[in-house]
Design a protein around this motif. Structure first.
Motif, mmCIF file in Angstrom:
data_model
loop_
_atom_site.group_PDB
_atom_site.id
_atom_site.type_symbol
_atom_site.label_atom_id
_atom_site.label_comp_id
_atom_site.label_asym_id
_atom_site.label_seq_id
_atom_site.Cartn_x
_atom_site.Cartn_y
_atom_site.Cartn_z
ATOM 1 N N GLN A 1 0.842 -1.123 0.014
ATOM 2 C CA GLN A 1 -0.155 -0.063 -0.083
ATOM 3 C C GLN A 1 0.795 1.347 -0.089
ATOM 4 O OE1 GLN A 1 -3.280 0.452 2.609
ATOM 5 N NE2 GLN A 1 -3.277 -1.997 3.076
ATOM 6 N N PHE A 2 1.895 1.246 0.778
ATOM 7 C CA PHE A 2 2.699 2.398 1.077
ATOM 8 C C PHE A 2 3.496 2.588 -0.255
ATOM 9 C CE2 PHE A 2 7.460 3.573 1.662
ATOM 10 C CZ PHE A 2 7.102 4.855 2.090
ATOM 11 N N LEU A 3 4.034 1.536 -1.165
ATOM 12 C CA LEU A 3 4.912 1.746 -2.324
ATOM 13 C C LEU A 3 3.983 2.364 -3.339
ATOM 14 C CD1 LEU A 3 7.005 -1.412 -2.334
ATOM 15 C CD2 LEU A 3 7.767 0.936 -1.779
ATOM 16 N N ARG A 4 2.614 1.945 -3.661
ATOM 17 C CA ARG A 4 1.574 2.373 -4.459
ATOM 18 C C ARG A 4 1.113 3.568 -4.362
ATOM 19 N NH1 ARG A 4 -1.163 -2.552 -3.605
ATOM 20 N NH2 ARG A 4 -2.656 -1.471 -2.501
ATOM 21 N N ALA A 5 1.295 4.112 -2.911
ATOM 22 C CA ALA A 5 0.912 5.604 -2.751
ATOM 23 C C ALA A 5 2.008 6.353 -2.940
ATOM 24 C CB ALA A 5 0.486 5.639 -0.976
ATOM 25 N N ILE A 6 3.311 6.133 -2.600
ATOM 26 C CA ILE A 6 4.317 6.930 -2.869
ATOM 27 C C ILE A 6 4.942 7.019 -4.348
ATOM 28 C CG2 ILE A 6 6.436 5.562 -2.527
ATOM 29 C CD1 ILE A 6 7.850 7.543 -1.065
ATOM 30 N N SER A 7 4.479 6.036 -5.097
ATOM 31 C CA SER A 7 5.007 6.064 -6.433
ATOM 32 C C SER A 7 3.973 6.801 -7.415
ATOM 33 C CB SER A 7 5.128 4.752 -6.915
ATOM 34 O OG SER A 7 3.869 3.924 -6.947
ATOM 35 N N ALA B 1 1.958 9.342 -5.929
ATOM 36 C CA ALA B 1 1.503 10.617 -5.411
ATOM 37 C C ALA B 1 1.676 11.705 -6.644
ATOM 38 C CB ALA B 1 2.588 10.964 -4.287
ATOM 39 N N GLU B 2 0.710 12.627 -6.439
ATOM 40 C CA GLU B 2 0.798 13.599 -7.597
ATOM 41 C C GLU B 2 1.538 14.910 -6.940
ATOM 42 O OE1 GLU B 2 -3.358 14.473 -8.621
ATOM 43 O OE2 GLU B 2 -3.742 12.517 -9.516
ATOM 44 N N LYS B 3 1.409 14.987 -5.567
ATOM 45 C CA LYS B 3 2.048 16.236 -4.928
ATOM 46 C C LYS B 3 3.668 15.860 -4.915
ATOM 47 C CE LYS B 3 -2.239 17.240 -2.777
ATOM 48 N NZ LYS B 3 -2.773 17.626 -1.697
ATOM 49 N N PRO B 4 4.283 16.934 -5.101
ATOM 50 C CA PRO B 4 5.713 16.824 -4.960
ATOM 51 C C PRO B 4 6.357 16.462 -3.608
ATOM 52 C CG PRO B 4 5.467 19.236 -4.868
ATOM 53 C CD PRO B 4 4.128 18.465 -5.306
ATOM 54 N N ILE B 5 7.252 15.266 -3.697
ATOM 55 C CA ILE B 5 7.908 14.922 -2.246
ATOM 56 C C ILE B 5 9.328 15.092 -2.337
ATOM 57 C CG2 ILE B 5 8.147 12.557 -1.238
ATOM 58 C CD1 ILE B 5 6.023 11.444 -2.691
ATOM 59 N N LEU C 1 13.922 6.930 -4.468
ATOM 60 C CA LEU C 1 13.792 6.697 -5.837
ATOM 61 C C LEU C 1 12.547 7.527 -6.431
ATOM 62 C CD1 LEU C 1 15.526 3.680 -6.379
ATOM 63 C CD2 LEU C 1 16.409 5.679 -6.930
ATOM 64 N N HIS C 2 11.682 7.490 -5.642
ATOM 65 C CA HIS C 2 10.154 8.033 -5.845
ATOM 66 C C HIS C 2 9.884 9.196 -5.444
ATOM 67 C CE1 HIS C 2 8.944 4.049 -6.924
ATOM 68 N NE2 HIS C 2 9.352 3.353 -5.865
ATOM 69 N N CYS C 3 10.943 9.990 -4.780
ATOM 70 C CA CYS C 3 10.976 11.436 -4.303
ATOM 71 C C CYS C 3 11.441 12.193 -5.401
ATOM 72 C CB CYS C 3 11.625 11.589 -3.202
ATOM 73 S SG CYS C 3 11.076 10.515 -1.755
ATOM 74 N N ASP C 4 10.983 13.413 -5.378
ATOM 75 C CA ASP C 4 11.224 14.383 -6.693
ATOM 76 C C ASP C 4 12.516 15.130 -6.435
ATOM 77 O OD1 ASP C 4 8.702 13.809 -8.108
ATOM 78 O OD2 ASP C 4 7.841 14.573 -6.224
ATOM 79 N N LEU C 5 12.968 15.312 -5.152
ATOM 80 C CA LEU C 5 13.867 16.095 -4.529
ATOM 81 C C LEU C 5 14.521 15.396 -3.364
ATOM 82 C CD1 LEU C 5 12.772 19.840 -4.785
ATOM 83 C CD2 LEU C 5 14.035 18.607 -6.352
ATOM 84 N N VAL C 6 15.863 15.160 -3.348
ATOM 85 C CA VAL C 6 16.471 14.174 -2.346
ATOM 86 C C VAL C 6 17.763 15.194 -1.794
ATOM 87 C CG1 VAL C 6 17.554 12.303 -1.527
ATOM 88 C CG2 VAL C 6 15.576 12.074 -2.994
ATOM 89 N N PHE D 1 20.717 10.083 -7.730
ATOM 90 C CA PHE D 1 19.426 10.229 -7.018
ATOM 91 C C PHE D 1 19.539 11.147 -5.617
ATOM 92 C CE2 PHE D 1 21.445 6.381 -5.186
ATOM 93 C CZ PHE D 1 20.977 6.714 -3.659
ATOM 94 N N VAL D 2 20.729 11.882 -5.492
ATOM 95 C CA VAL D 2 20.596 12.776 -4.309
ATOM 96 C C VAL D 2 20.793 14.096 -5.018
ATOM 97 C CG1 VAL D 2 21.765 13.548 -2.643
ATOM 98 C CG2 VAL D 2 21.364 11.219 -2.548
ATOM 99 N N ASN D 3 20.148 15.056 -4.969
ATOM 100 C CA ASN D 3 20.273 16.409 -5.372
ATOM 101 C C ASN D 3 21.524 17.132 -5.011
ATOM 102 O OD1 ASN D 3 16.996 15.863 -5.652
ATOM 103 N ND2 ASN D 3 17.770 17.377 -7.198
ATOM 104 N N ARG D 4 21.376 17.478 -3.406
ATOM 105 C CA ARG D 4 22.630 18.229 -2.858
ATOM 106 C C ARG D 4 23.098 17.473 -1.509
ATOM 107 N NH1 ARG D 4 21.223 24.517 -2.546
ATOM 108 N NH2 ARG D 4 20.611 24.075 -4.829
ATOM 109 N N LEU D 5 24.313 17.693 -1.313
ATOM 110 C CA LEU D 5 24.949 17.302 -0.025
ATOM 111 C C LEU D 5 24.981 18.517 0.873
ATOM 112 C CD1 LEU D 5 27.475 14.830 -1.154
ATOM 113 C CD2 LEU D 5 25.174 14.429 -0.697
ATOM 114 N N LEU D 6 24.535 18.452 2.137
ATOM 115 C CA LEU D 6 24.905 19.176 3.282
ATOM 116 C C LEU D 6 25.596 18.751 4.552
ATOM 117 C CD1 LEU D 6 21.599 19.731 1.856
ATOM 118 C CD2 LEU D 6 22.176 22.217 2.577
ATOM 119 N N PRO D 7 25.990 19.700 5.235
ATOM 120 C CA PRO D 7 26.286 19.143 6.682
ATOM 121 C C PRO D 7 25.081 18.661 7.291
ATOM 122 C CG PRO D 7 27.130 21.360 6.204
ATOM 123 C CD PRO D 7 26.025 21.062 5.202
#
Length: 254
Positions: free
Chosen positions: A81-87, A89-93, A110-115, A171-177
């Protein structure tokens, strides 16, 4: 509460809050996250979603003891159920990874829009080491961002890799402290929440439309194999070895 949800400035934050177990995810936690994503989709005040863990740990992956007691069987199992919901999702994650991410702790990204990740974070996909196969359509999605050989190295060997390699893989946009990553990720989610919801929805839909059928098919096939392999002798040996704190012996199996 092992999963905390809160709404602030148009952002629903979903926090894995089981630090004493390194945020290992149980069936009950999957159900709570699945329900939260469904609620976020229906709530017009929610315009972006943020996933985060605890300082130093995003998630150690599935709670193996919980999985052994109640293996996920059938499409209505909480994890599916969780995997279907996150994959879908219409709203940005957005995801904030302030520490270790293991198994589904990595594949859900891998299902998030920004990491966004801490420069000290590390990742691993140890499915084969546990006598299992990957899930969350990661056999499809990881090679799209990392190429076949890059994905094969991570999925077949299951060895840990650091945040810098995750960023190079794509799959990672940016690294930070580590101390800054949660605040930065939330600020990015707030930016998304302030933009026209219809523009974000249509843009995300257009980017994902071509692959949605393929993704659902891959996720379903992975889930079928995963459920069977979870009950197989190789996984039993891997889990037993894990709890006994020894190396598993797979040489007894063909």
């Amino acid at each position: 509460m092992e999963i905390k949800t809160e709404r602030t400035n148009g952002v629903m934050t979903i926090t894995l809050n089981r630090p004493e177990k390194k945020n290992a995810i149980t069936a009950a936690m999957y159900q709570t996250m699945a329900d939260a994503l469904v609620d976020a989709q229906a709530d017009t005040s929610v315009r972006a979603i943020l996933f985060r863990g605890s300082p130093g740990i995003f998630s150690a992956g599935n709670d193996l003891e919980d999985f052994m007691k109640a293996p996920p069987v059938g499409e209505e199992a909480p994890v599916f159920q969780f995997l279907r919901a996150i994959s879908s999702a219409e709203k940005p994650i957005v995801a904030s990874v302030a520490g270790t991410a293991v198994g589904i702790g990595t594949t859900l990204l891998l299902h998030c829009d920004l990491v966004y990740a801490a420069d000290s974070a590390n990742f691993s996909l140890p499915f084969a080491q546990l006598g299992l196969c990957p899930e969350a359509a990661s056999t499809l999605l990881l090679q799209r961002v990392a190429g076949y050989q890059g994905a094969a190295e991570k999925l077949l060997l299951g060895e840990p890799f650091d945040a810098h390699e995750a960023q190079r893989m794509g799959f990672v946009n940016r690294l930070l402290p580590a101390a800054e990553v949660d605040a930065f990720a939330f600020a990015q989610a707030e930016k998304l929440a302030a933009l026209p919801a219809s523009s974000l929805r249509v843009t995300k839909s257009l980017m994902k439309r071509a692959s949605q059928h393929e993704l659902r098919t891959q996720m379903s096939e992975e889930g079928m194999h995963f459920s069977k392999m979870l009950l197989a002798p190789e996984a039993r040996e891997a889990f037993k070895a894990f709890f006994e704190k020894r190396k598993p012996d797979f040489r007894q199996f063909d």
